[in-house]
Design a protein around this motif. Structure first.
Motif, PDB file in Angstrom:
ATOM      1  N   ARG A 115       1.308  -1.452   0.123  1.00  0.00           N
ATOM      2  CA  ARG A 115      -0.081   0.063  -0.082  1.00  0.00           C
ATOM      3  C   ARG A 115       1.417   1.027  -0.024  1.00  0.00           C
ATOM      4  NH1 ARG A 115      -1.947  -2.308   4.618  1.00  0.00           N
ATOM      5  NH2 ARG A 115      -3.908  -4.055   4.602  1.00  0.00           N
ATOM      6  N   GLN A 116       0.143   2.811  -0.308  1.00  0.00           N
ATOM      7  CA  GLN A 116       0.664   3.701  -0.126  1.00  0.00           C
ATOM      8  C   GLN A 116       1.392   3.890   1.340  1.00  0.00           C
ATOM      9  OE1 GLN A 116      -2.184   6.773  -1.383  1.00  0.00           O
ATOM     10  NE2 GLN A 116      -1.227   6.413  -3.767  1.00  0.00           N
ATOM     11  N   ASP A 117       0.945   3.664   2.323  1.00  0.00           N
ATOM     12  CA  ASP A 117       2.025   3.828   3.541  1.00  0.00           C
ATOM     13  C   ASP A 117       3.282   3.127   3.655  1.00  0.00           C
ATOM     14  OD1 ASP A 117       0.508   1.381   4.038  1.00  0.00           O
ATOM     15  OD2 ASP A 117      -1.266   2.351   5.291  1.00  0.00           O
ATOM     16  N   GLY A 118       3.523   2.160   2.819  1.00  0.00           N
ATOM     17  CA  GLY A 118       4.565   1.386   3.123  1.00  0.00           C
ATOM     18  C   GLY A 118       3.833  -0.401   3.730  1.00  0.00           C
ATOM     19  N   THR A 119       2.317  -0.338   4.302  1.00  0.00           N
ATOM     20  CA  THR A 119       2.749  -2.059   4.683  1.00  0.00           C
ATOM     21  C   THR A 119       1.750  -2.926   3.819  1.00  0.00           C
ATOM     22  OG1 THR A 119       0.219  -1.276   4.654  1.00  0.00           O
ATOM     23  CG2 THR A 119       1.385  -0.769   6.858  1.00  0.00           C
ATOM     24  N   TYR A 120       1.740  -3.945   3.855  1.00  0.00           N
ATOM     25  CA  TYR A 120       0.829  -5.283   2.596  1.00  0.00           C
ATOM     26  C   TYR A 120      -0.492  -5.329   2.880  1.00  0.00           C
ATOM     27  CZ  TYR A 120       5.931  -5.158   1.800  1.00  0.00           C
ATOM     28  OH  TYR A 120       7.906  -4.224   0.734  1.00  0.00           O
ATOM     29  N   GLU A 121      -0.945  -6.120   2.003  1.00  0.00           N
ATOM     30  CA  GLU A 121      -2.262  -6.624   2.558  1.00  0.00           C
ATOM     31  C   GLU A 121      -2.349  -7.732   0.707  1.00  0.00           C
ATOM     32  OE1 GLU A 121      -5.038  -4.246   1.828  1.00  0.00           O
ATOM     33  OE2 GLU A 121      -5.097  -4.004  -0.500  1.00  0.00           O
ATOM     34  N   GLY A 122      -2.820  -8.486   1.546  1.00  0.00           N
ATOM     35  CA  GLY A 122      -3.161 -10.126   0.557  1.00  0.00           C
ATOM     36  C   GLY A 122      -3.042 -11.256   0.999  1.00  0.00           C
ATOM     37  N   PHE A 123      -3.927 -12.362   0.305  1.00  0.00           N
ATOM     38  CA  PHE A 123      -3.606 -14.228   1.027  1.00  0.00           C
ATOM     39  C   PHE A 123      -1.923 -14.413   1.242  1.00  0.00           C
ATOM     40  CE2 PHE A 123      -3.564 -18.330  -0.313  1.00  0.00           C
ATOM     41  CZ  PHE A 123      -4.504 -18.644   0.655  1.00  0.00           C
ATOM     42  N   ASP A 124      -1.265 -13.670   0.359  1.00  0.00           N
ATOM     43  CA  ASP A 124      -0.236 -14.532   1.341  1.00  0.00           C
ATOM     44  C   ASP A 124       0.364 -14.134   2.347  1.00  0.00           C
ATOM     45  OD1 ASP A 124       0.167 -16.421  -0.601  1.00  0.00           O
ATOM     46  OD2 ASP A 124       1.514 -15.194  -2.469  1.00  0.00           O
ATOM     47  N   VAL A 125       0.218 -12.482   2.860  1.00  0.00           N
ATOM     48  CA  VAL A 125       0.129 -11.898   3.435  1.00  0.00           C
ATOM     49  C   VAL A 125      -0.432 -12.032   4.809  1.00  0.00           C
ATOM     50  CG1 VAL A 125       0.317  -9.059   4.886  1.00  0.00           C
ATOM     51  CG2 VAL A 125       0.819  -9.575   1.794  1.00  0.00           C
ATOM     52  N   ASP A 126      -2.016 -12.644   4.656  1.00  0.00           N
ATOM     53  CA  ASP A 126      -2.692 -13.596   6.133  1.00  0.00           C
ATOM     54  C   ASP A 126      -2.213 -14.267   6.538  1.00  0.00           C
ATOM     55  OD1 ASP A 126      -3.756 -10.293   6.161  1.00  0.00           O
ATOM     56  OD2 ASP A 126      -5.620 -12.012   4.620  1.00  0.00           O
ATOM     57  N   VAL A 127      -1.588 -14.966   5.211  1.00  0.00           N
ATOM     58  CA  VAL A 127      -1.606 -16.487   5.355  1.00  0.00           C
ATOM     59  C   VAL A 127      -0.309 -16.767   6.410  1.00  0.00           C
ATOM     60  CG1 VAL A 127      -0.578 -18.412   4.598  1.00  0.00           C
ATOM     61  CG2 VAL A 127      -1.916 -17.532   3.498  1.00  0.00           C
ATOM     62  N   ALA A 128       0.641 -15.777   6.143  1.00  0.00           N
ATOM     63  CA  ALA A 128       2.447 -15.360   6.600  1.00  0.00           C
ATOM     64  C   ALA A 128       1.935 -14.938   8.008  1.00  0.00           C
ATOM     65  CB  ALA A 128       2.887 -14.204   5.754  1.00  0.00           C
ATOM     66  N   THR A 129       1.422 -13.858   8.035  1.00  0.00           N
ATOM     67  CA  THR A 129       0.487 -13.310   9.832  1.00  0.00           C
ATOM     68  C   THR A 129       0.438 -14.899  10.957  1.00  0.00           C
ATOM     69  OG1 THR A 129       0.577 -11.649   8.132  1.00  0.00           O
ATOM     70  CG2 THR A 129      -0.729 -11.746  10.902  1.00  0.00           C
ATOM     71  N   TYR A 130      -0.366 -15.768   9.885  1.00  0.00           N
ATOM     72  CA  TYR A 130      -1.497 -16.462  10.873  1.00  0.00           C
ATOM     73  C   TYR A 130       0.058 -17.774  10.874  1.00  0.00           C
ATOM     74  CZ  TYR A 130      -3.880 -20.242  12.525  1.00  0.00           C
ATOM     75  OH  TYR A 130      -3.766 -21.590  12.853  1.00  0.00           O
ATOM     76  N   ILE A 131       0.924 -17.897  10.292  1.00  0.00           N
ATOM     77  CA  ILE A 131       1.873 -18.674  10.190  1.00  0.00           C
ATOM     78  C   ILE A 131       2.589 -17.917  11.426  1.00  0.00           C
ATOM     79  CG2 ILE A 131       4.023 -20.848   9.524  1.00  0.00           C
ATOM     80  CD1 ILE A 131       2.378 -19.614   6.801  1.00  0.00           C
ATOM     81  N   ALA A 132       2.875 -16.617  11.416  1.00  0.00           N
ATOM     82  CA  ALA A 132       3.867 -16.665  12.421  1.00  0.00           C
ATOM     83  C   ALA A 132       3.640 -15.890  14.017  1.00  0.00           C
ATOM     84  CB  ALA A 132       4.693 -15.417  11.875  1.00  0.00           C
ATOM     85  N   GLY A 133       2.012 -16.032  13.503  1.00  0.00           N
ATOM     86  CA  GLY A 133       1.236 -16.072  15.375  1.00  0.00           C
ATOM     87  C   GLY A 133       1.419 -17.654  15.808  1.00  0.00           C
TER      88      GLY A 133
END
Length: 275
Positions: free
Chosen positions: A54-72
């Protein structure tokens, strides 16, 4: 006297060994993602619905959500995750150099890549399809790509699936990213973009053209880890299993691709095994 010296030497060795880092299947603790308190995760930045910066430098998407879940599941909360844009052409290098700890970026598991990367998963099995301009009525199957200009993204194997595996004499045109491929298609510099259906579905949502809906491969999306991190692979596989068992995978697939018309699979894929 000699026995005393042997016992003393053995005691010294054991004491020294006790101070060494614990060595698991994949090497020292510092070489595995298991037990880390923060993670740098490689993702794509230009693949709609999968990985977008995104313009604010953060990321979004299916892979991003999967990665966030795995990290958690590995004990790393969102505020200790750093996402880093990692294009197809540099994925192996980024893992080898430690620029990233893992990669979740439509990273298909292949025998060639397994020589350089340890893969957990897959976390999803996509299928290669083809996207064309709306007026390309003569292209309805992979065989129809004979003589056509198709996109060759640096570091991606999708064009090889057409030319080398399916023996279709298409004309590859090298382009840096799939976003650039779609731009080249719209501008008439390409005749088709053939790659994973999830990638194409993300781009198709905001662009003119059509998916030919003729899938011809299984693309096993793996979590890329540094070569030899078998301990990390095992804990990531457990996280992926949990993601499907608790309904998170089905929710995320519907969130990002529910309106795409694709047949989505909410069941845990068969793992490749940690090597």
């Amino acid at each position: 006297m000699r026995a005393t010296r042997v016992i003393a030497a053995a005691a010294a060795f054991l004491a020294a060994a006790a101070g060494l880092p614990a060595c698991g299947l994949g090497g020292t603790e510092e070489e595995t993602v298991a037990g880390k308190d923060s993670l740098v995760i490689g993702v794509k930045a230009d693949q709609p619905a999968l990985g977008v910066k995104r313009q604010d430098g953060t990321y979004e998407g299916f892979d991003v959500d999967v990665a966030t879940y795995i990290a958690g599941r590995l004990g790393v909360p969102e505020d200790r995750i750093t996402f880093r844009t990692t294009n197809s052409s540099v994925r192996e290098e980024a893992l080898a150099k430690g620029t990233v700890d893992m990669i979740v970026a439509t990273y298909s598991i292949t025998a060639r890549r397994k020589m350089k990367v340890t893969f957990a998963g897959p976390y999803y099995v996509a299928h290669q399809d083809t996207f064309v301009r709306a007026d390309a009525t003569s292209i309805n199957d992979v065989r129809d790509l004979k003589g056509k200009r198709i996109c060759e993204v640096t570091g991606s194997n999708s064009w090889r699936r057409v030319i080398e595996e399916r023996k279709v004499a298409a004309q590859p045109v090298t382009v840096g990213t799939y976003g650039a491929c779609m731009d080249a298609l719209a501008a008439g510099r390409l005749d088709a973009v053939s790659t994973d259906d999830l990638i194409l579905a993300g781009f198709a949502a905001g662009r003119p053209g059509r998916m030919i809906n003729a899938p011809f491969t299984d693309e096993k999306y793996g979590v890329g880890l540094k070569k030899g991190d078998l301990k990390g692979c095992e804990v990531v596989n457990r996280a992926i299993t949990s993601m499907y068992q608790d309904g998170t995978a089905a929710r995320l697939l519907n969130k990002w691709f529910g309106d795409s018309g694709l047949k989505l699979n909410p069941h845990v894929p068969q793992f490749e095994g940690c090597t």
